[in-house]
Design a protein around this motif. Structure first.
Motif, PDB file in Angstrom:
ATOM      1  N   PRO A 130       0.078  10.026 -16.761  1.00 44.14           N
ATOM      2  CA  PRO A 130       0.444   8.539 -16.680  1.00 44.14           C
ATOM      3  C   PRO A 130       0.813   8.029 -15.283  1.00 44.14           C
ATOM      4  O   PRO A 130       0.974   6.900 -14.956  1.00 44.14           O
ATOM      5  CB  PRO A 130       1.559   8.620 -17.636  1.00 44.14           C
ATOM      6  N   GLN A 131       1.037   8.820 -14.456  1.00 44.23           N
ATOM      7  CA  GLN A 131       1.435   8.462 -13.145  1.00 44.23           C
ATOM      8  C   GLN A 131       0.362   8.232 -12.005  1.00 44.23           C
ATOM      9  O   GLN A 131       0.523   7.849 -10.918  1.00 44.23           O
ATOM     10  CB  GLN A 131       2.459   9.551 -12.400  1.00 44.23           C
ATOM     11  N   THR A 132      -1.007   8.636 -12.419  1.00 44.65           N
ATOM     12  CA  THR A 132      -1.963   8.344 -11.640  1.00 44.65           C
ATOM     13  C   THR A 132      -2.666   7.108 -11.598  1.00 44.65           C
ATOM     14  O   THR A 132      -2.694   6.285 -12.704  1.00 44.65           O
ATOM     15  CB  THR A 132      -3.062   9.317 -12.247  1.00 44.65           C
ATOM     16  N   ALA A 133      -2.804   6.492 -10.535  1.00 37.56           N
ATOM     17  CA  ALA A 133      -3.541   5.053 -10.350  1.00 37.56           C
ATOM     18  C   ALA A 133      -5.013   5.397 -10.817  1.00 37.56           C
ATOM     19  O   ALA A 133      -5.568   6.075 -10.180  1.00 37.56           O
ATOM     20  CB  ALA A 133      -3.452   4.485  -9.015  1.00 37.56           C
ATOM     21  N   ILE A 134      -5.459   4.527 -11.384  1.00 30.56           N
ATOM     22  CA  ILE A 134      -7.026   4.492 -11.849  1.00 30.56           C
ATOM     23  C   ILE A 134      -7.772   3.309 -11.315  1.00 30.56           C
ATOM     24  O   ILE A 134      -7.415   1.940 -11.474  1.00 30.56           O
ATOM     25  CB  ILE A 134      -7.120   4.193 -13.285  1.00 30.56           C
ATOM     26  N   THR A 285      -0.933  -0.126  -4.651  1.00 32.38           N
ATOM     27  CA  THR A 285      -0.542   1.013  -5.682  1.00 32.38           C
ATOM     28  C   THR A 285       0.641   1.594  -4.972  1.00 32.38           C
ATOM     29  O   THR A 285       1.424   2.390  -5.695  1.00 32.38           O
ATOM     30  CB  THR A 285      -1.701   1.653  -5.991  1.00 32.38           C
ATOM     31  N   GLY A 286       0.835   1.343  -3.750  1.00 34.87           N
ATOM     32  CA  GLY A 286       2.005   2.270  -3.330  1.00 34.87           C
ATOM     33  C   GLY A 286       1.738   3.549  -2.578  1.00 34.87           C
ATOM     34  O   GLY A 286       0.868   4.301  -3.219  1.00 34.87           O
ATOM     35  N   LYS A 287       2.713   3.954  -1.576  1.00 35.16           N
ATOM     36  CA  LYS A 287       2.546   5.504  -0.952  1.00 35.16           C
ATOM     37  C   LYS A 287       2.511   6.500  -1.886  1.00 35.16           C
ATOM     38  O   LYS A 287       1.900   7.750  -1.713  1.00 35.16           O
ATOM     39  CB  LYS A 287       3.424   5.587   0.259  1.00 35.16           C
ATOM     40  N   HIS A 288       3.143   6.344  -3.025  1.00 33.19           N
ATOM     41  CA  HIS A 288       3.162   7.523  -4.110  1.00 33.19           C
ATOM     42  C   HIS A 288       1.971   7.831  -4.860  1.00 33.19           C
ATOM     43  O   HIS A 288       1.803   8.875  -5.515  1.00 33.19           O
ATOM     44  CB  HIS A 288       4.511   6.988  -5.070  1.00 33.19           C
ATOM     45  N   HIS A 289       0.935   7.024  -4.649  1.00 27.78           N
ATOM     46  CA  HIS A 289      -0.046   7.149  -5.424  1.00 27.78           C
ATOM     47  C   HIS A 289      -1.446   7.960  -4.312  1.00 27.78           C
ATOM     48  O   HIS A 289      -2.603   8.031  -4.521  1.00 27.78           O
ATOM     49  CB  HIS A 289      -0.748   5.861  -5.718  1.00 27.78           C
ATOM     50  N   LEU A 290      -0.974   8.037  -3.067  1.00 28.79           N
ATOM     51  CA  LEU A 290      -1.732   8.656  -1.917  1.00 28.79           C
ATOM     52  C   LEU A 290      -2.046  10.198  -2.207  1.00 28.79           C
ATOM     53  O   LEU A 290      -1.191  10.656  -2.837  1.00 28.79           O
ATOM     54  CB  LEU A 290      -1.301   8.668  -0.661  1.00 28.79           C
ATOM     55  N   ASN A 291      -3.335  10.575  -2.093  1.00 29.94           N
ATOM     56  CA  ASN A 291      -3.814  11.849  -2.347  1.00 29.94           C
ATOM     57  C   ASN A 291      -3.434  12.848  -1.293  1.00 29.94           C
ATOM     58  O   ASN A 291      -4.286  13.910  -1.108  1.00 29.94           O
ATOM     59  CB  ASN A 291      -5.267  11.939  -2.910  1.00 29.94           C
ATOM     60  N   THR A 292      -2.542  12.423  -0.386  1.00 30.80           N
ATOM     61  CA  THR A 292      -2.264  13.567   0.943  1.00 30.80           C
ATOM     62  C   THR A 292      -1.476  14.733   0.204  1.00 30.80           C
ATOM     63  O   THR A 292      -1.509  15.752   1.042  1.00 30.80           O
ATOM     64  CB  THR A 292      -1.361  12.752   1.803  1.00 30.80           C
ATOM     65  N   GLU A 293      -0.826  14.580  -0.975  1.00 29.22           N
ATOM     66  CA  GLU A 293      -0.276  15.895  -1.501  1.00 29.22           C
ATOM     67  C   GLU A 293      -0.709  15.983  -3.028  1.00 29.22           C
ATOM     68  O   GLU A 293      -1.390  15.225  -3.508  1.00 29.22           O
ATOM     69  CB  GLU A 293       1.466  15.620  -1.520  1.00 29.22           C
ATOM     70  N   ASN A 294      -0.412  17.126  -3.379  1.00 21.61           N
ATOM     71  CA  ASN A 294      -0.845  17.602  -4.939  1.00 21.61           C
ATOM     72  C   ASN A 294      -2.173  17.313  -5.198  1.00 21.61           C
ATOM     73  O   ASN A 294      -2.536  16.725  -6.342  1.00 21.61           O
ATOM     74  CB  ASN A 294       0.157  16.456  -5.760  1.00 21.61           C
ATOM     75  N   THR A 295      -2.835  17.664  -4.211  1.00 20.85           N
ATOM     76  CA  THR A 295      -4.394  17.824  -4.425  1.00 20.85           C
ATOM     77  C   THR A 295      -5.001  19.187  -4.705  1.00 20.85           C
ATOM     78  O   THR A 295      -4.310  20.121  -4.503  1.00 20.85           O
ATOM     79  CB  THR A 295      -5.231  17.482  -3.225  1.00 20.85           C
ATOM     80  N   LEU A 296      -6.215  19.243  -5.418  1.00 18.31           N
ATOM     81  CA  LEU A 296      -6.591  20.774  -5.694  1.00 18.31           C
ATOM     82  C   LEU A 296      -6.730  21.384  -4.456  1.00 18.31           C
ATOM     83  O   LEU A 296      -6.663  22.669  -4.549  1.00 18.31           O
ATOM     84  CB  LEU A 296      -8.213  20.304  -6.419  1.00 18.31           C
ATOM     85  N   ALA A 297      -7.137  20.727  -3.290  1.00 18.27           N
ATOM     86  CA  ALA A 297      -7.179  21.562  -2.247  1.00 18.27           C
ATOM     87  C   ALA A 297      -5.908  22.345  -1.684  1.00 18.27           C
ATOM     88  O   ALA A 297      -6.113  23.819  -1.304  1.00 18.27           O
ATOM     89  CB  ALA A 297      -7.668  20.780  -0.843  1.00 18.27           C
ATOM     90  N   GLU A 298      -4.917  21.775  -2.061  1.00 22.97           N
ATOM     91  CA  GLU A 298      -3.632  22.519  -1.697  1.00 22.97           C
ATOM     92  C   GLU A 298      -3.218  23.384  -2.664  1.00 22.97           C
ATOM     93  O   GLU A 298      -2.903  24.514  -2.272  1.00 22.97           O
ATOM     94  CB  GLU A 298      -2.447  21.270  -1.507  1.00 22.97           C
ATOM     95  N   ALA A 299      -3.573  23.128  -3.969  1.00 23.40           N
ATOM     96  CA  ALA A 299      -3.360  24.071  -4.951  1.00 23.40           C
ATOM     97  C   ALA A 299      -4.122  25.424  -4.737  1.00 23.40           C
ATOM     98  O   ALA A 299      -3.519  26.483  -5.168  1.00 23.40           O
ATOM     99  CB  ALA A 299      -3.693  23.509  -6.273  1.00 23.40           C
TER     100      ALA A 299
END
Length: 301
Positions: A130-134, A285-299
């Motif tokens: 629900p927190q993801t921008a589509i 959409t705001g900075k909180h929707h940037l994929n700079t964190e919480n990405t599969l690459a980091e995981a």
């Protein structure tokens, strides 16, 4: 057959590598997903997958249209998978995307053009993340606004439909599409209060005057985001590249579009609709929707 024009030095794509790339590839294979990154031979696949992101393409990988710029296979589609929305939502969750981009082939043989599957996919992602921008990049539904409304009623955050090129070149480039119809789709989404986005390519034979008119048309339609990139010929059977637009020209059109009134303009040879789409949409959409964190690459790093 004419010899293809040699690519200039500024057209260099990042090679696929790293844990993010491998993880995305395994995820796409495991979930039996199609991506526009692969099907359209996107030059940014290596960079985007290395960031742990990918643009999922729903409704199969065979398109009912035969655009002369696009590498996606044309023919009679065989897939109509009602389980696809759940798999897409699961993949978005496992990639940990804060901003996801979904696109599709054209499915003109379906009564609703695939609108019901589109809506189900958007709702599945909303339910799972629900927190993801589509952001959705859609066909034109042959101008059927009731089918477009089926998709919009599911509540995407960004609506994208590409004009692709200037009005004069629509027929040779897009074949079954129309400039006025695409504009009507964008205007309808805007009239319903959605953030709208479109994109064009340079290098197909357009003139500066035609680019200016197209940008003014985009402004008139109230479109919020514009992407401008270089056309790349995917195979010898597709339209040839008429010219390579210099980086200075891309910078000029970015400035021109912003001055004309477009909220965000991303312009560069390697720019594509879904390339760093989270950054393109940050204003809306705001900075909180940037994929700079919480990405599969980091995981998996």
């Amino acid at each position: 057959m004419t010899t293809p024009m040699r690519k200039p030095a500024w057209l260099r794509a990042k090679l696929p590598s790293g844990p993010g790339y491998q993880a995305v590839r395994e995820l796409v294979d495991t979930h039996k997903l199609h991506t526009v990154c692969q099907s359209a031979q996107c030059p940014n696949l290596g960079e985007c997958w290395s960031r742990g992101t990918a643009t999922v393409m729903i409704l199969g990988n065979i398109c009912t249209r035969s655009c002369n710029f696009c590498a996606i296979q044309t023919g009679r589609p065989t897939e109509y998978d009602l389980g696809e929305p759940a798999r897409v939502a699961d993949a978005v969750a496992k990639m940990g995307l804060r901003h996801c981009v979904i696109t599709s082939v054209a499915r003109d043989e379906l009564k609703d053009g695939g609108a019901s599957v589109w809506a189900a996919t958007i709702r599945a992602i909303h339910y799972r993340m629900p927190q993801t921008a589509i952001e959705i990049l859609t066909p034109d539904w042959k101008g059927r606004l009731h089918d477009l409304d089926t998709v919009l009623d599911a509540g995407p955050d960004i609506f994208n439909h590409n004009l692709e090129t200037v009005e004069r070149l629509q027929k040779p480039v897009r074949v079954q599409a129309r400039y006025d119809r695409s504009r009507s789709v964008l205007r309808h989404a805007k009239s319903r209060g959605f953030t709208t986005k479109t994109g064009i390519m340079l290098g197909l034979g357009e003139t500066p005057e035609e680019i200016e008119k197209t940008i003014y048309d985009i402004v008139e339609d109230g479109t919020d985001i514009l992407t401008i990139g270089q056309y790349l010929q995917p195979t010898p059977q597709h339209l040839k590249v008429e010219r390579w637009a210099h980086p200075d020209e891309f910078a000029h059109w970015k400035e021109f579009g912003l001055r004309a009134g477009i909220g965000v303009v991303e312009s560069g040879a390697m720019v594509r609709s879904s390339y760093h789409a989270d950054e393109q949409s940050e204003k809306y959409t705001g900075k909180h929707h940037l994929n700079t964190e919480n990405t599969l690459a980091e995981a998996v790093a």
